[in-house]
Structure formats: structure tokens, C-alpha cells
Design a protein around this motif. Structure first.
Motif, PDB file in Angstrom:
ATOM      1  N   TRP A 230      24.284   9.258 -14.316  1.00 43.89           N
ATOM      2  CA  TRP A 230      25.451  10.095 -15.033  1.00 43.89           C
ATOM      3  C   TRP A 230      26.630   9.166 -15.714  1.00 43.89           C
ATOM      4  O   TRP A 230      27.302   9.735 -16.707  1.00 43.89           O
ATOM      5  N   GLY A 231      26.640   8.001 -14.923  1.00 43.90           N
ATOM      6  CA  GLY A 231      27.625   7.165 -15.794  1.00 43.90           C
ATOM      7  C   GLY A 231      29.356   7.864 -15.388  1.00 43.90           C
ATOM      8  O   GLY A 231      29.465   8.161 -14.171  1.00 43.90           O
ATOM      9  N   ASP A 232      29.961   7.946 -16.480  1.00 45.44           N
ATOM     10  CA  ASP A 232      31.342   8.584 -16.373  1.00 45.44           C
ATOM     11  C   ASP A 232      31.334  10.019 -16.419  1.00 45.44           C
ATOM     12  O   ASP A 232      32.431  10.817 -16.241  1.00 45.44           O
ATOM     13  N   GLU A 233      30.155  10.776 -16.226  1.00 48.31           N
ATOM     14  CA  GLU A 233      29.989  12.123 -15.922  1.00 48.31           C
ATOM     15  C   GLU A 233      30.572  13.036 -16.970  1.00 48.31           C
ATOM     16  O   GLU A 233      30.962  14.396 -16.747  1.00 48.31           O
ATOM     17  N   GLN A 234      30.806  12.442 -18.044  1.00 51.51           N
ATOM     18  CA  GLN A 234      31.408  13.144 -19.182  1.00 51.51           C
ATOM     19  C   GLN A 234      30.315  14.359 -19.955  1.00 51.51           C
ATOM     20  O   GLN A 234      30.825  15.093 -20.745  1.00 51.51           O
ATOM     21  N   TRP A 235      29.305  13.774 -19.691  1.00 52.58           N
ATOM     22  CA  TRP A 235      27.941  14.776 -20.471  1.00 52.58           C
ATOM     23  C   TRP A 235      27.873  16.169 -19.588  1.00 52.58           C
ATOM     24  O   TRP A 235      27.805  16.204 -18.556  1.00 52.58           O
ATOM     25  N   THR A 236      28.124  17.339 -20.393  1.00 55.78           N
ATOM     26  CA  THR A 236      28.232  18.673 -20.030  1.00 55.78           C
ATOM     27  C   THR A 236      27.082  19.324 -20.856  1.00 55.78           C
ATOM     28  O   THR A 236      27.147  20.584 -21.040  1.00 55.78           O
ATOM     29  N   GLY A 237      26.232  18.720 -21.234  1.00 58.50           N
ATOM     30  CA  GLY A 237      24.972  19.363 -22.235  1.00 58.50           C
ATOM     31  C   GLY A 237      25.107  19.580 -23.493  1.00 58.50           C
ATOM     32  O   GLY A 237      26.055  18.815 -24.145  1.00 58.50           O
ATOM     33  N   TRP A 238      24.178  20.151 -24.328  1.00 61.67           N
ATOM     34  CA  TRP A 238      24.324  20.007 -25.741  1.00 61.67           C
ATOM     35  C   TRP A 238      25.242  21.378 -26.417  1.00 61.67           C
ATOM     36  O   TRP A 238      25.060  21.383 -27.464  1.00 61.67           O
ATOM     37  N   TRP A 239      25.809  22.125 -25.396  1.00 68.42           N
ATOM     38  CA  TRP A 239      26.311  23.418 -26.000  1.00 68.42           C
ATOM     39  C   TRP A 239      27.304  23.490 -26.182  1.00 68.42           C
ATOM     40  O   TRP A 239      28.013  24.583 -26.298  1.00 68.42           O
ATOM     41  N   GLY A 240      28.424  22.527 -26.007  1.00 65.71           N
ATOM     42  CA  GLY A 240      29.816  22.431 -26.013  1.00 65.71           C
ATOM     43  C   GLY A 240      30.413  23.059 -24.729  1.00 65.71           C
ATOM     44  O   GLY A 240      29.898  23.110 -23.750  1.00 65.71           O
ATOM     45  N   ASP A 241      31.793  23.466 -24.949  1.00 65.98           N
ATOM     46  CA  ASP A 241      32.504  23.831 -24.076  1.00 65.98           C
ATOM     47  C   ASP A 241      32.332  25.443 -23.285  1.00 65.98           C
ATOM     48  O   ASP A 241      32.363  25.753 -22.134  1.00 65.98           O
TER      49      ASP A 241
ATOM     50  N   HIS B 268      19.487  12.278 -10.152  1.00 68.71           N
ATOM     51  CA  HIS B 268      20.536  11.821 -10.082  1.00 68.71           C
ATOM     52  C   HIS B 268      21.695  12.850  -9.510  1.00 68.71           C
ATOM     53  O   HIS B 268      21.913  13.678 -10.239  1.00 68.71           O
ATOM     54  N   PRO B 269      22.258  12.796  -8.195  1.00 67.86           N
ATOM     55  CA  PRO B 269      23.148  13.591  -7.766  1.00 67.86           C
ATOM     56  C   PRO B 269      24.453  13.729  -8.753  1.00 67.86           C
ATOM     57  O   PRO B 269      24.903  12.840  -9.336  1.00 67.86           O
ATOM     58  N   ARG B 270      25.002  14.700  -8.674  1.00 72.01           N
ATOM     59  CA  ARG B 270      26.393  15.147  -9.256  1.00 72.01           C
ATOM     60  C   ARG B 270      27.266  16.237  -9.044  1.00 72.01           C
ATOM     61  O   ARG B 270      26.173  17.223  -8.474  1.00 72.01           O
ATOM     62  N   GLU B 271      28.289  16.196  -8.887  1.00 70.21           N
ATOM     63  CA  GLU B 271      29.023  17.482  -8.610  1.00 70.21           C
ATOM     64  C   GLU B 271      28.840  18.584  -9.537  1.00 70.21           C
ATOM     65  O   GLU B 271      28.524  18.268 -10.747  1.00 70.21           O
ATOM     66  N   SER B 272      28.800  19.963  -9.204  1.00 68.93           N
ATOM     67  CA  SER B 272      28.812  21.164  -9.972  1.00 68.93           C
ATOM     68  C   SER B 272      29.764  20.791 -11.079  1.00 68.93           C
ATOM     69  O   SER B 272      30.993  20.399 -10.882  1.00 68.93           O
ATOM     70  N   VAL B 273      29.419  21.358 -12.273  1.00 72.44           N
ATOM     71  CA  VAL B 273      30.415  21.509 -13.576  1.00 72.44           C
ATOM     72  C   VAL B 273      30.622  22.959 -13.793  1.00 72.44           C
ATOM     73  O   VAL B 273      29.633  23.438 -14.392  1.00 72.44           O
ATOM     74  N   GLU B 274      31.824  23.333 -13.749  1.00 70.44           N
ATOM     75  CA  GLU B 274      32.132  24.721 -14.241  1.00 70.44           C
ATOM     76  C   GLU B 274      32.575  24.705 -15.585  1.00 70.44           C
ATOM     77  O   GLU B 274      33.469  23.882 -16.057  1.00 70.44           O
ATOM     78  N   MET B 275      31.970  25.593 -16.523  1.00 73.08           N
ATOM     79  CA  MET B 275      32.179  25.447 -17.905  1.00 73.08           C
ATOM     80  C   MET B 275      32.823  26.955 -18.507  1.00 73.08           C
ATOM     81  O   MET B 275      33.229  27.694 -17.565  1.00 73.08           O
ATOM     82  N   GLU B 276      33.362  26.962 -19.378  1.00 73.47           N
ATOM     83  CA  GLU B 276      33.934  28.471 -19.939  1.00 73.47           C
ATOM     84  C   GLU B 276      32.752  29.434 -19.978  1.00 73.47           C
ATOM     85  O   GLU B 276      31.587  29.098 -19.988  1.00 73.47           O
ATOM     86  N   GLY B 277      33.159  30.823 -20.114  1.00 74.09           N
ATOM     87  CA  GLY B 277      32.400  31.649 -20.011  1.00 74.09           C
ATOM     88  C   GLY B 277      31.471  32.085 -18.885  1.00 74.09           C
ATOM     89  O   GLY B 277      30.547  32.814 -19.277  1.00 74.09           O
ATOM     90  N   GLY B 278      31.611  31.441 -17.838  1.00 74.43           N
ATOM     91  CA  GLY B 278      30.887  31.931 -16.664  1.00 74.43           C
ATOM     92  C   GLY B 278      29.683  30.955 -16.295  1.00 74.43           C
ATOM     93  O   GLY B 278      28.903  31.109 -15.348  1.00 74.43           O
ATOM     94  N   THR B 279      29.493  29.823 -17.100  1.00 76.28           N
ATOM     95  CA  THR B 279      28.391  28.929 -17.082  1.00 76.28           C
ATOM     96  C   THR B 279      28.737  28.001 -15.894  1.00 76.28           C
ATOM     97  O   THR B 279      29.931  27.215 -16.061  1.00 76.28           O
ATOM     98  N   THR B 280      28.072  27.690 -14.827  1.00 75.27           N
ATOM     99  CA  THR B 280      28.198  26.698 -13.934  1.00 75.27           C
ATOM    100  C   THR B 280      26.823  25.934 -13.920  1.00 75.27           C
ATOM    101  O   THR B 280      25.926  26.514 -13.293  1.00 75.27           O
TER     102      THR B 280
END
Length: 215
Positions: free
Chosen positions: A87-98, A112-124
Motif C-alpha cells: 500500500w505504500g503511503d496508504e493514500q489510495w482510497t479507491g476510484w470513487w473519491g471522498d 497486503h494488510p492495512r488499517e480500515s479506512v472510513e470515508m464520507e457517506g457511511g462507507t468504510t
């Protein structure tokens, strides 16, 4: 009982993405044409923060796909970036924006393990490193009795079919020939998959074929 459902666009020759996928062209050469039927729809545009759009027979199919979904599973290639890896710097959060269009927990199958990422609108986004069965188990628990949507891509959908995990499959068959790319169905001899057709719906630029997976 919670079901694992999959909706996926596919070419007449059986590909769900074209060849030579890349970060600049995630659906591969010609792959964008697989979604020409859905992008103009009002229901699709609304989910992506846009206004206006068309209403036709496909609108009912797309609206139905949203019903009773409490969580989702997707593969690393679907989440991106294409090519996988650490994941490198873990800045990637998918193709769909914030504000992704899911609005429920999404379990991403990855090596590749990574901590969960909480996004706007209820997507985690939760990242699962111990396989598709574990991802599905966690997704069903998170769904709280609702269904789980398998959003793709082709490789993980193929794995779920081969493992007998999928309950419903809706193919959006688009009249294009890609010639190569990512296939949906397992190769001959890899798995025996039996499908029972539930319905067929014609719409502009696409035919929707819904199947129950016979187990």
C-alpha cells in the motif's frame, strides 16, 4: 437468510474488463464500453452526486440492485490501484473519491494488510488478508441479516463462483466484443457451475440476465 449477490457488466465474448488494465485505464482497452448503458441513467447519476439522466428498463434493475444490501465484498483489483502490491503511503482510497457510492461496509480481499479506512457517506473499507471465505463471513456479520453484494472484479467473482459461495448472479450483457481481458467464468475443468435463469430484461444497449446459482 443473507445471500451473496453479484451484478456485473460483461461483453458478448465473456470479458468483464478489456486487456491492458492500468491506473489510467482501469477497465482496460475497450472496457469502458461495458458501462455505457448505466452511466446515462438518472439513478446512477444521483448515486454519483450528479443530476438529470435517463429512465428506462435498466433503471429498475439498478434500483433493485441497491435493495436489501448491508455490506459488500470486492477484490483488490476492483478497489485498485491496478497491479496491487504493497500500500505504500496508504493514500489510495479507491476510484470513487471522498464519498463512494456504497454507504455501507466494504471488505476488500488483498494480500497486503492495512488499517480500515472510513470515508464520507457511511462507507468504510476493511482489508481482509485471509481469503474470500473470511471476507464473506465478516461481510455477512456486518450486514446484520441483509444481503452482501459482490462488486467484482472478475477474478474474485470467478473465485466465488468456483467455491460455491455465490447465490445470485445478474449479468448485464453488452453487445461488444473485447477479444481479451478479464474473464468472469472459470475455465473448463476448474469448476462446475450450474445456473438457473430467473429472468431476462431487454433495455437500450444491454440485456439483463438474472440467475440463481444451483448448489
Amino acid at each position: 437468510m443473507s445471500k451473496l449477490r453479484c451484478h456485473i457488466s460483461i461483453s458478448l465474448d465473456g470479458f468483464v474488463a478489456g486487456p491492458n488494465q492500468s491506473e489510467e485505464n482501469p477497465l482496460g482497452e475497450g472496457g469502458e464500453r461495458l458501462h455505457d448503458w448505466v452511466v446515462p441513467l438518472a439513478t446512477w447519476r444521483e448515486a454519483h452526486g450528479q443530476q438529470g439522466g435517463e429512465v428506462n428498463e435498466s433503471a429498475r434493475i439498478v434500483e433493485e440492485a441497491k435493495e436489501n444490501i448491508g455490506a459488500a465484498v470486492m477484490g483488490r483489483n476492483m478497489f485498485g490501484p491496478v497491479g496491487g502490491g504493497a500500500w505504500g503511503d496508504e493514500q489510495w482510497t479507491g476510484w470513487w473519491g471522498d464519498n463512494p457510492p456504497y454507504h455501507y461496509p466494504v471488505f476488500v480481499v488483498t494480500h497486503h494488510p492495512r488499517e480500515s479506512v472510513e470515508m464520507e457517506g457511511g462507507t468504510t473499507y476493511h482489508f481482509v488478508t485471509d481469503g474470500i471465505e473470511s471476507a464473506l463471513e465478516q461481510a455477512k456479520e456486518a450486514a446484520g441479516g441483509k444481503d452482501v453484494m459482490l462488486w467484482g472484479g472478475g477474478h474474485i467473482a470467478q473465485q466465488c463462483l468456483a467455491a460455491g459461495l455465490l447465490d445470485e448472479l445478474e449479468l448485464h450483457v453488452v453487445p461488444v466484443l473485447l477479444g481479451d481481458g478479464a474473464r468472469l467464468f472459470p475455465s473448463r475443468g476448474e469448476a462446475e457451475v450450474q445456473l438457473e435463469q430467473v429472468r431476462a430484461v431487454e433495455a437500450p444497449g444491454v440485456t439483463h440476465l438474472k440467475y440463481r446459482v444451483v448448489k
